[in-house]
Design a protein around this motif. Structure first.
Motif, PDB file in Angstrom:
ATOM      1  N   ILE A 127      -5.208   6.019 -14.366  1.00  0.00           N
ATOM      2  CA  ILE A 127      -5.431   5.621 -12.969  1.00  0.00           C
ATOM      3  C   ILE A 127      -4.305   6.165 -12.104  1.00  0.00           C
ATOM      4  N   ARG A 128      -4.682   6.693 -10.929  1.00  0.00           N
ATOM      5  CA  ARG A 128      -3.708   7.246  -9.982  1.00  0.00           C
ATOM      6  C   ARG A 128      -3.941   6.632  -8.604  1.00  0.00           C
ATOM      7  N   THR A 129      -2.941   6.730  -7.770  1.00  0.00           N
ATOM      8  CA  THR A 129      -3.094   6.220  -6.404  1.00  0.00           C
ATOM      9  C   THR A 129      -4.146   7.026  -5.659  1.00  0.00           C
ATOM     10  N   ASN A 130      -4.750   6.392  -4.678  1.00  0.00           N
ATOM     11  CA  ASN A 130      -5.770   6.974  -3.809  1.00  0.00           C
ATOM     12  C   ASN A 130      -7.116   7.206  -4.493  1.00  0.00           C
ATOM     13  N   MET A 131      -7.279   6.693  -5.696  1.00  0.00           N
ATOM     14  CA  MET A 131      -8.616   6.723  -6.284  1.00  0.00           C
ATOM     15  C   MET A 131      -9.500   5.699  -5.572  1.00  0.00           C
ATOM     16  N   ALA A 132     -10.748   6.071  -5.318  1.00  0.00           N
ATOM     17  CA  ALA A 132     -11.689   5.158  -4.670  1.00  0.00           C
ATOM     18  C   ALA A 132     -12.138   4.084  -5.658  1.00  0.00           C
ATOM     19  N   VAL A 133     -12.432   2.887  -5.129  1.00  0.00           N
ATOM     20  CA  VAL A 133     -12.843   1.754  -5.963  1.00  0.00           C
ATOM     21  C   VAL A 133     -14.135   1.170  -5.398  1.00  0.00           C
ATOM     22  N   MET A 134     -15.103   0.931  -6.277  1.00  0.00           N
ATOM     23  CA  MET A 134     -16.406   0.388  -5.871  1.00  0.00           C
ATOM     24  C   MET A 134     -16.740  -0.854  -6.673  1.00  0.00           C
ATOM     25  N   SER A 135     -17.676  -1.635  -6.144  1.00  0.00           N
ATOM     26  CA  SER A 135     -18.363  -2.655  -6.926  1.00  0.00           C
ATOM     27  C   SER A 135     -19.806  -2.195  -7.075  1.00  0.00           C
ATOM     28  N   VAL A 136     -20.628  -2.986  -7.760  1.00  0.00           N
ATOM     29  CA  VAL A 136     -22.040  -2.632  -7.876  1.00  0.00           C
ATOM     30  C   VAL A 136     -22.685  -2.557  -6.499  1.00  0.00           C
ATOM     31  N   ILE A 159     -20.241  -2.066  11.209  1.00  0.00           N
ATOM     32  CA  ILE A 159     -20.871  -1.904   9.893  1.00  0.00           C
ATOM     33  C   ILE A 159     -20.701  -3.186   9.073  1.00  0.00           C
ATOM     34  N   GLN A 160     -21.799  -3.697   8.550  1.00  0.00           N
ATOM     35  CA  GLN A 160     -21.742  -4.825   7.633  1.00  0.00           C
ATOM     36  C   GLN A 160     -21.514  -4.293   6.220  1.00  0.00           C
ATOM     37  N   PRO A 161     -20.336  -4.546   5.623  1.00  0.00           N
ATOM     38  CA  PRO A 161     -20.080  -3.998   4.286  1.00  0.00           C
ATOM     39  C   PRO A 161     -21.027  -4.571   3.240  1.00  0.00           C
ATOM     40  N   PHE A 162     -21.357  -3.742   2.248  1.00  0.00           N
ATOM     41  CA  PHE A 162     -22.198  -4.206   1.150  1.00  0.00           C
ATOM     42  C   PHE A 162     -21.407  -5.064   0.172  1.00  0.00           C
ATOM     43  N   ALA A 163     -20.153  -4.744  -0.052  1.00  0.00           N
ATOM     44  CA  ALA A 163     -19.337  -5.445  -1.048  1.00  0.00           C
ATOM     45  C   ALA A 163     -18.909  -6.818  -0.528  1.00  0.00           C
ATOM     46  N   ALA A 164     -18.896  -7.802  -1.430  1.00  0.00           N
ATOM     47  CA  ALA A 164     -18.367  -9.138  -1.112  1.00  0.00           C
ATOM     48  C   ALA A 164     -16.929  -9.178  -1.620  1.00  0.00           C
ATOM     49  N   PHE A 165     -15.960  -9.038  -0.745  1.00  0.00           N
ATOM     50  CA  PHE A 165     -14.579  -8.808  -1.153  1.00  0.00           C
ATOM     51  C   PHE A 165     -13.920 -10.023  -1.804  1.00  0.00           C
ATOM     52  N   ASN A 166     -14.429 -11.204  -1.551  1.00  0.00           N
ATOM     53  CA  ASN A 166     -13.818 -12.398  -2.146  1.00  0.00           C
ATOM     54  C   ASN A 166     -14.571 -12.906  -3.369  1.00  0.00           C
ATOM     55  N   HIS A 167     -15.537 -12.122  -3.878  1.00  0.00           N
ATOM     56  CA  HIS A 167     -16.276 -12.518  -5.080  1.00  0.00           C
ATOM     57  C   HIS A 167     -16.326 -11.374  -6.096  1.00  0.00           C
ATOM     58  N   LEU A 168     -15.249 -10.638  -6.202  1.00  0.00           N
ATOM     59  CA  LEU A 168     -15.224  -9.497  -7.109  1.00  0.00           C
ATOM     60  C   LEU A 168     -14.810  -9.939  -8.509  1.00  0.00           C
ATOM     61  N   ARG A 169     -15.547  -9.495  -9.512  1.00  0.00           N
ATOM     62  CA  ARG A 169     -15.191  -9.778 -10.911  1.00  0.00           C
ATOM     63  C   ARG A 169     -14.876  -8.478 -11.646  1.00  0.00           C
ATOM     64  N   GLU A 170     -15.792  -7.528 -11.567  1.00  0.00           N
ATOM     65  CA  GLU A 170     -15.565  -6.195 -12.123  1.00  0.00           C
ATOM     66  C   GLU A 170     -15.710  -5.160 -11.019  1.00  0.00           C
ATOM     67  N   VAL A 171     -14.911  -4.122 -11.081  1.00  0.00           N
ATOM     68  CA  VAL A 171     -14.998  -3.016 -10.124  1.00  0.00           C
ATOM     69  C   VAL A 171     -14.970  -1.709 -10.904  1.00  0.00           C
ATOM     70  N   PHE A 172     -15.285  -0.622 -10.205  1.00  0.00           N
ATOM     71  CA  PHE A 172     -15.295   0.710 -10.819  1.00  0.00           C
ATOM     72  C   PHE A 172     -14.297   1.603 -10.082  1.00  0.00           C
ATOM     73  N   ILE A 173     -13.351   2.119 -10.862  1.00  0.00           N
ATOM     74  CA  ILE A 173     -12.413   3.095 -10.286  1.00  0.00           C
ATOM     75  C   ILE A 173     -13.013   4.477 -10.530  1.00  0.00           C
ATOM     76  N   ILE A 174     -13.155   5.235  -9.452  1.00  0.00           N
ATOM     77  CA  ILE A 174     -13.900   6.493  -9.507  1.00  0.00           C
ATOM     78  C   ILE A 174     -12.964   7.666  -9.777  1.00  0.00           C
ATOM     79  N   GLU A 175     -13.307   8.390 -10.799  1.00  0.00           N
ATOM     80  CA  GLU A 175     -12.547   9.591 -11.152  1.00  0.00           C
ATOM     81  C   GLU A 175     -13.426  10.807 -10.900  1.00  0.00           C
ATOM     82  N   VAL A 176     -12.977  11.679 -10.023  1.00  0.00           N
ATOM     83  CA  VAL A 176     -13.739  12.879  -9.684  1.00  0.00           C
ATOM     84  C   VAL A 176     -13.245  14.015 -10.573  1.00  0.00           C
ATOM     85  N   PRO A 177     -14.079  14.561 -11.459  1.00  0.00           N
ATOM     86  CA  PRO A 177     -13.613  15.584 -12.413  1.00  0.00           C
ATOM     87  C   PRO A 177     -12.961  16.786 -11.755  1.00  0.00           C
ATOM     88  N   GLU A 178     -13.438  17.193 -10.584  1.00  0.00           N
ATOM     89  CA  GLU A 178     -12.881  18.380  -9.938  1.00  0.00           C
ATOM     90  C   GLU A 178     -11.437  18.185  -9.526  1.00  0.00           C
TER      91      GLU A 178
END
Length: 281
Positions: A142-151, A260-279
């Motif tokens: 994991i490195r800084t500035n990687m994007a993080v998502m939930s489902v 914009i109404q965000p899709f993610a519920a920021f106070n109910h996060l259990r698992e998240v996905f850290i995105i790694e871009v191969p390029e």
């Protein structure tokens, strides 16, 4: 002779009266001495039985109370175990659902792009500073500035990394420089390839993201799905952010602003996905 006859007659009368008394005294209890004795014994038994019966009844009641107490204790333990099992089952069902959703999410994303999604568990919330801590760190690549998502949608970006943990700045703190240098998000919409703007602030009162620098001729409209455009180096293309609530003229009338109404519920996060871009390896 006359006196003797009178005396004999009187004695005979007395005997007759005694015999009559004894005869009339037989009413199921024998003779009257028997009746007197039986009544006396019955009365004595009644006097003795009442306190004895009370004592015996008291101990019988205590025995029943002890039995009821033990039964209630067993029932409480059974109910407690049932409640724990039910809670555990509900938690397992929720975890199973989240993992199924996560699996479905990663499978869909694989069909859309070649990003790698590293599943991380949220272990700490610091919502006052718009941060969460996850259980993946430098040892996991994991490195800084990687994007993080939930489902549901985009959550934020990694701002600090230790060997085994990482801090993620939420979108709610996108303009908060206390958690690291703020990063505007270059976005567009799914519905057309002409819309373009930047998400660079969060309205805490309305709990909405603010998209600015929208061209007045931009066809963006309420209901459109906002996604990352990929023009920046932090957030790769195609990550869903939220849905347009409204569009209105900016402060100086040169550009427009959308909320914009965000899709993610920021106070109910259990698992998240850290995105790694191969390029970017």
């Amino acid at each position: 002779m006359g006196n003797k006859r009178l005396l004999i007659l009187m004695l005979g009368l007395i005997c007759f009266i005694v015999l009559m008394g004894l005869t009339f005294g037989r009413r199921g209890y024998g003779t009257w001495p028997e009746k007197f004795l039986k009544d006396t014994v019955s009365w004595a038994q009644g006097v003795l039985y009442r306190p004895t019966g009370a004592v015996v009844g008291f101990f019988e009641d205590m025995s029943r109370l002890t039995t009821i107490y033990e039964e209630n204790k067993v029932l409480r333990q059974t109910l407690s175990k049932y409640a724990r099992d039910t809670s555990r089952l509900n938690d397992l069902e929720q975890t199973n659902k989240r993992l199924q959703d996560a699996l479905g999410f990663t499978e869909r994303q694989k069909q859309m792009n070649n990003y790698q999604f590293r599943t991380a568990e949220v272990i700490q919330f610091d919502l006052a500073n718009n941060l969460i801590t996850v259980n993946l760190g430098e040892k996991d690549g994991i490195r800084t500035n990687m994007a993080v998502m939930s489902v549901a949608g985009l959550v934020g970006r990694v701002v600090a990394v230790s060997p085994f943990h990482s801090d993620v700045q939420l979108l709610t703190g996108i303009d908060d420089k206390a958690a690291g240098e703020s990063k505007a998000i270059s976005v567009t919409v799914k519905e057309n390839d002409q819309s373009y703007g930047y998400i660079e602030s969060y309205d805490k009162e309305k709990q909405l993201l603010v998209m600015s620098k929208i061209d007045p001729r931009d066809p963006i409209k309420p209901g459109d799905t906002v996604i990352t455009s990929g023009r920046g180096l932090v957030f790769p293309q195609g990550l869903e952010v939220g849905k347009v609530v409204e569009k209105h003229e900016g402060d100086f009338g040169i550009t427009y602003v959308a909320t914009i109404q965000p899709f993610a519920a920021f106070n109910h996060l259990r698992e998240v996905f850290i995105i790694e871009v191969p390029e970017l390896k």
